[in-house]
Design an enzyme around this catalytic site. Structure first.
Site, PDB file in Angstrom:
ATOM      1  N   SER A 109      31.395  42.679  39.858  1.00  0.00           N
ATOM      2  CA  SER A 109      31.523  41.532  40.750  1.00  0.00           C
ATOM      3  C   SER A 109      32.855  41.515  41.498  1.00  0.00           C
ATOM      4  O   SER A 109      32.881  41.322  42.730  1.00  0.00           O
ATOM      5  CB  SER A 109      31.360  40.232  39.962  1.00  0.00           C
ATOM      6  OG  SER A 109      32.404  40.060  39.016  1.00  0.00           O
ATOM      7  N   ASP A 110      33.983  41.710  40.781  1.00  0.00           N
ATOM      8  CA  ASP A 110      35.267  41.616  41.482  1.00  0.00           C
ATOM      9  C   ASP A 110      35.512  42.822  42.375  1.00  0.00           C
ATOM     10  O   ASP A 110      36.096  42.696  43.456  1.00  0.00           O
ATOM     11  CB  ASP A 110      36.425  41.396  40.507  1.00  0.00           C
ATOM     12  CG  ASP A 110      36.523  42.445  39.419  1.00  0.00           C
ATOM     13  OD1 ASP A 110      35.600  43.262  39.275  1.00  0.00           O
ATOM     14  OD2 ASP A 110      37.533  42.441  38.684  1.00  0.00           O
ATOM     15  N   CYS A 111      35.053  44.002  41.954  1.00  0.00           N
ATOM     16  CA  CYS A 111      35.190  45.188  42.809  1.00  0.00           C
ATOM     17  C   CYS A 111      34.361  45.031  44.084  1.00  0.00           C
ATOM     18  O   CYS A 111      34.805  45.406  45.177  1.00  0.00           O
ATOM     19  CB  CYS A 111      34.747  46.441  42.059  1.00  0.00           C
ATOM     20  SG  CYS A 111      35.698  46.773  40.564  1.00  0.00           S
ATOM     21  N   LEU A 114      36.240  42.687  46.343  1.00  0.00           N
ATOM     22  CA  LEU A 114      37.357  43.353  47.006  1.00  0.00           C
ATOM     23  C   LEU A 114      36.860  44.288  48.097  1.00  0.00           C
ATOM     24  O   LEU A 114      37.454  44.365  49.182  1.00  0.00           O
ATOM     25  CB  LEU A 114      38.181  44.131  45.990  1.00  0.00           C
ATOM     26  CG  LEU A 114      39.072  43.320  45.050  1.00  0.00           C
ATOM     27  CD1 LEU A 114      39.825  44.254  44.119  1.00  0.00           C
ATOM     28  CD2 LEU A 114      40.061  42.471  45.826  1.00  0.00           C
TER      29      LEU A 114
END
Length: 383
Positions: A109-111, A114
């Site tokens: 999710s965070d990758c 980004l």
């Protein structure tokens, strides 16, 4: 690879593993390392993109940004895994970005956030310098993936939705890793998705507008719930409360909250300011991750990366309008730490995986000081 070898040491599957072993080896300043991943290429490239853009040195950084754009474009996962995803309990991955490369294949999710945010930032720069933007449909695919990753309470975990029960942690077989049986939600992932969707909403206000607004609202409430009474956030993927405060504050700012109307932002800033050292910097030990209590570096030393995270959080919260002095002191520390060849020194370890396994991010020592000084020049000196 070991399973394939046990099954048949002459199999094609085992032979295809062998040349990829080198992907996990790299030589650092202090010797050979074996990684748990095949790198952190997408992760580092996205952060580096934000850092370079913040400098406003487009003529100098253009070639680097073009290469970063090429990598980000190539590493997006454009298909779901083959087979029945429900049978294998796999989440859809089309549109996501991995931590390293598309060959690694796991959507995170965070990758993904980004990757999305970096792609959107690059799309606003001249094409003759950074190349053609990623197509709108691929951007939409990422947004759909991110929306599907939100837990019922508004939070986000890393690889999958948070499911099952925390008591399963009693069966954790690992001697190194803590809190590993479930994919727990964290402030970093929740903030990263909030920031990515907020950036998307500015450029594509019509697409999934109600869903995105609802997602950001619930995520911001979750970020506030993650905050501790002292104003800090415990971070799961780097050292630690400084990193968590950076993500917590930026997530709330992205959701439209301000220092004036949000007590969580005020408390987060007060927490950071209370930890600033006489040198002007911040310095936090890896022991914070293990013990879940803020622990300064031994001897009261400052750390470049911690300092940059704190600076970025304070800058985006509007610290320059309230009292720029802490930012001036931090900037002086960063500038004075740069070596003659332009590099910044490698200091104590800054990454962590599941509480106890520390991770070396060698590029952080340059990425984050550049980013912090770039935003300092943009938002503090110029104002």
């Amino acid at each position: 690879m070991l399973c394939c070898w046990v099954e048949d040491s002459n199999s094609e599957a085992f032979k295809r593993h062998l040349p990829r072993v080198l992907d996990y080896l790299w030589v650092a300043e202090d010797g050979m390392k074996m990684q748990g991943y095949n790198g952190s290429q997408l992760w580092d490239a996205a952060f580096a993109t934000f850092a370079l853009i913040s400098t406003d040195l487009l003529d100098d950084c253009g070639p680097l940004l073009k290469k970063a754009h090429m990598l980000i474009e190539k590493q997006q996962i454009q298909d779901d895994c083959p087979g029945d995803l429900n049978f294998w309990h796999r989440h859809p991955s089309c549109g996501s970005w991995p931590f390293s490369t598309r060959d690694h294949g796991w959507p995170i999710s965070d990758c993904s956030s980004l990757g999305l945010k970096a792609a959107l930032a690059l799309a606003q720069l001249p094409q003759d310098i950074v190349g053609k933007p990623i197509s709108s449909q691929r951007i939409f695919d990422c947004v759909d993936y991110l929306l599907s990753m939100q837990n019922k309470d508004g939070s986000f975990a890393t690889y999958e939705l948070t499911r099952s029960y925390t008591w399963l942690e009693k069966f954790n077989p690992a001697e190194t890793f803590g809190d590993i049986i479930l994919d727990y939600p964290c402030v970093e992932c929740t903030s990263a998705v909030t920031q990515g969707l907020a950036a998307f909403k500015k450029l594509y206000p019509e697409y999934q507008s109600k869903e995105i607004e609802g997602c950001i609202l619930k995520a911001s409430e979750s970020i506030e719930n993650f905050q501790r009474p002292d104003g800090s956030w415990y971070a799961s993927w780097a050292v630690c409360f400084t990193y968590g405060a950076w993500f917590g504050i930026l997530g709330l700012v992205a959701a439209g909250k301000t220092y004036q109307n949000c007590s969580s932002i005020r408390k987060g800033c007060e927490f950071l300011l209370s930890k600033q050292l006489p040198s002007g910097g911040w310095g936090e030990s890896y022991l914070s991750c293990q013990d879940k209590v803020y622990t300064p570096l031994e001897g009261g030393r400052s750390h470049l990366v911690n300092t940059a995270w704190a600076m970025l959080a304070l800058i985006f919260s509007g610290q320059a309008l309230r009292d720029p002095e802490p930012l001036h002191r931090a900037a002086i520390y960063l500038v004075n730490s740069q070596m003659e060849n332009g590099d910044f020194p490698q200091q104590e370890i800054t990454g962590v995986f599941n509480r106890n396994c520390m991770i070396s991010y060698s590029a952080y020592r340059n990425i984050f000081p550049i980013w912090a000084l770039g935003e300092y020049r943009r938002q503090v000196l110029r104002s």
